[in-house]
Motif scaffolding. Structure first.
Motif, short mmCIF file in Angstrom:
data_model
loop_
_atom_site.label_atom_id
_atom_site.label_comp_id
_atom_site.label_asym_id
_atom_site.label_seq_id
_atom_site.Cartn_x
_atom_site.Cartn_y
_atom_site.Cartn_z
N GLU A 1 -26.16 51.28 -54.10
CA GLU A 1 -26.22 50.78 -52.37
C GLU A 1 -25.06 50.12 -52.35
O GLU A 1 -24.47 49.23 -53.20
N TYR A 2 -24.44 50.25 -51.05
CA TYR A 2 -23.36 49.56 -50.57
C TYR A 2 -23.46 49.21 -49.14
O TYR A 2 -24.03 49.97 -48.24
N LYS A 3 -22.77 48.00 -48.63
CA LYS A 3 -22.88 47.83 -47.35
C LYS A 3 -21.60 47.19 -46.96
O LYS A 3 -21.17 46.24 -47.72
N LEU A 4 -21.04 47.50 -45.95
CA LEU A 4 -19.71 46.88 -45.48
C LEU A 4 -20.15 46.27 -44.00
O LEU A 4 -20.71 46.74 -43.23
N VAL A 5 -19.95 44.88 -44.01
CA VAL A 5 -20.19 44.20 -42.83
C VAL A 5 -18.90 43.49 -42.30
O VAL A 5 -18.17 42.87 -43.02
N ALA A 6 -18.65 43.58 -40.98
CA ALA A 6 -17.63 42.73 -40.42
C ALA A 6 -18.19 41.19 -40.12
O ALA A 6 -18.87 41.11 -39.16
N GLY A 7 -18.04 40.50 -41.24
CA GLY A 7 -18.52 39.15 -41.28
C GLY A 7 -17.64 38.22 -40.30
O GLY A 7 -16.80 38.44 -39.82
N GLU A 8 -18.24 36.84 -40.23
CA GLU A 8 -17.66 35.83 -39.28
C GLU A 8 -16.30 35.50 -40.09
O GLU A 8 -15.20 35.14 -39.33
N TYR A 9 -16.20 35.60 -41.32
CA TYR A 9 -15.00 35.17 -42.09
C TYR A 9 -14.13 36.28 -42.62
O TYR A 9 -13.38 35.97 -43.35
N GLY A 10 -14.57 37.49 -42.29
CA GLY A 10 -13.91 38.69 -43.04
C GLY A 10 -14.74 39.84 -43.46
O GLY A 10 -15.98 39.85 -42.89
N LEU A 11 -14.53 40.88 -44.22
CA LEU A 11 -15.08 41.99 -44.47
C LEU A 11 -15.99 41.33 -45.73
O LEU A 11 -15.47 40.94 -46.67
N VAL A 12 -17.08 41.68 -45.32
CA VAL A 12 -18.31 41.36 -46.67
C VAL A 12 -18.59 42.77 -47.37
O VAL A 12 -18.99 43.85 -46.39
N ILE A 13 -18.45 43.03 -48.52
CA ILE A 13 -18.69 44.15 -49.29
C ILE A 13 -19.73 43.77 -50.30
O ILE A 13 -19.81 42.84 -51.06
N ARG A 14 -20.99 44.56 -50.01
CA ARG A 14 -22.08 44.13 -50.89
C ARG A 14 -22.38 45.50 -51.59
O ARG A 14 -22.52 46.58 -50.95
N VAL A 15 -22.21 45.49 -52.80
CA VAL A 15 -23.22 46.34 -53.63
C VAL A 15 -24.12 46.06 -54.52
O VAL A 15 -24.34 45.09 -54.90
N LYS A 16 -25.00 47.09 -54.79
CA LYS A 16 -26.41 46.71 -55.44
C LYS A 16 -26.79 47.85 -56.22
O LYS A 16 -26.69 48.97 -55.81
N GLY A 17 -27.39 47.78 -57.35
CA GLY A 17 -27.76 48.68 -58.05
C GLY A 17 -27.56 48.57 -59.56
O GLY A 17 -27.50 47.32 -60.08
N PHE A 18 -28.02 49.48 -60.34
CA PHE A 18 -27.67 49.40 -61.77
C PHE A 18 -26.30 49.01 -62.36
O PHE A 18 -25.22 49.60 -62.03
#
Length: 147
Positions: A29-46
């Motif tokens: 899984e991945y998620k891109l978020v326009a966060g308060e302090y910049g681009l947040v990239i979250r990756v999750k999985g094996f």
């Protein structure tokens, strides 16, 4: 800039839809978020395939491009998203509460009005160029990873 940032992140997510499909099938899984302090990239999985997914995201970020049709589609989607937030009392109340509590926060009404006044492709291109010129990385890794 906030609206341009939202547009940028949504176009980047759109561009990643097809190439990241195989990662989704492999339960990454991945998620891109326009966060308060910049681009947040979250990756999750094996963990053995996460670096490949992360590299794919970084490659698309560094070689960011878009067509006018995608730009129009994403801005229309953002208009609908902002409008839907404005017409729901509970989400509007949350936005007003956060506007009061957070210094420097832009209201959803301001974002919606900016989008309705129109964004240009040139302004997005200039924003992305400036964003990438000041880019730096902070990271947090949790789980079964080696250095």
């Amino acid at each position: 800039s906030i609206v341009l940032f939202d547009t940028f992140v949504n176009i980047l997510s759109h561009n990643l839809g097809e190439p990241a499909y195989e990662a989704d099938v492999a339960q990454l899984e991945y998620k891109l978020v326009a966060g308060e302090y910049g681009l947040v990239i979250r990756v999750k999985g094996f963990n053995h395939k996460l670096p490949l997914l992360f590299q794919l995201i970084i490659d698309y970020l560094s070689d960011f491009s878009f067509t006018p049709a995608v730009f129009e589609m994403i801005t229309e989607q953002l208009k609908k998203t902002y409008f839907n937030i404005l017409i729901k009392p509970e989400t509007l109340a949350k936005d007003v509460r956060l506007l009061i509590l957070e210094h420097g926060r832009w209201s959803m009404i301001d974002k919606y009005q900016t989008l309705m006044n129109g964004l240009s492709i040139e302004s997005l291109s200039n924003f992305v160029r400036a964003f990438k010129s000041q880019l730096f990385v902070e990271g947090l890794v949790q789980g079964n990873f080696t250095s």
